[in-house]
Design a protein around this motif. Structure first.
Motif, PDB file in Angstrom:
ATOM      1  N   GLU A 190      31.651  16.590  -4.853  1.00  0.00           N
ATOM      2  CA  GLU A 190      31.771  17.954  -4.351  1.00  0.00           C
ATOM      3  C   GLU A 190      32.960  17.946  -3.395  1.00  0.00           C
ATOM      4  N   THR A 234      36.524  25.389  -3.912  1.00  0.00           N
ATOM      5  CA  THR A 234      35.566  24.293  -3.913  1.00  0.00           C
ATOM      6  C   THR A 234      35.085  24.016  -5.326  1.00  0.00           C
ATOM      7  N   TYR A 235      34.721  22.805  -5.582  1.00  0.00           N
ATOM      8  CA  TYR A 235      34.209  22.458  -6.890  1.00  0.00           C
ATOM      9  C   TYR A 235      33.197  21.337  -6.780  1.00  0.00           C
ATOM     10  N   ALA A 236      32.407  21.211  -7.811  1.00  0.00           N
ATOM     11  CA  ALA A 236      31.505  20.084  -8.002  1.00  0.00           C
ATOM     12  C   ALA A 236      31.696  19.611  -9.436  1.00  0.00           C
TER      13      ALA A 236
END
Length: 118
Positions: A97, A104-106
């Protein structure tokens, strides 16, 4: 889909060592990093998880043998595995994450095989 590139898997004898790497895209500020594994016919289980600047957790089965770490300059998370056992055989996945600027990303890695055999 954010690409995480895993490397470092392979075959090793019991008692041996391997280091897995998981590279995130350039510019990533990694916040939560984890390694999971899935053996044939079993569910995917947490191996190690680290919050940047915070806590580190390990599955009981790997405590004292595996170490998770990060290199922010290389946007990379590592899993150092020592004293490997037959039961460590699995496909290992990293999970990150992170943020790149305000985005933002996961994401999950593609999975990498670790085989412990004599």
């Amino acid at each position: 889909q954010v690409p995480l590139v895993e490397s470092g898997g392979g075959s090793v004898q019991p008692g041996g060592s391997l280091r897995l790497s998981c590279a995130a895209p350039a510019g990533s500020s990694m916040n939560v990093m984890g390694w999971y594994r899935q053996a044939p016919g079993k569910q995917r289980d947490l191996v190690a998880r680290m919050i940047s600047g915070g806590s580190v957790d390990y599955a009981d089965s790997v405590k004292g043998r595996f170490t998770i770490s990060q290199d922010n300059d290389k946007n990379t998370v590592y899993l150092q595995m020592t004293s490997l056992k037959f039961e460590d055989t699995a496909v290992y996945y990293c999970n990150i994450e992170a943020a790149i600027s305000t985005w933002t990303y996961a994401a999950w890695g593609q999975g990498i095989q670790v085989t412990v055999s004599s």
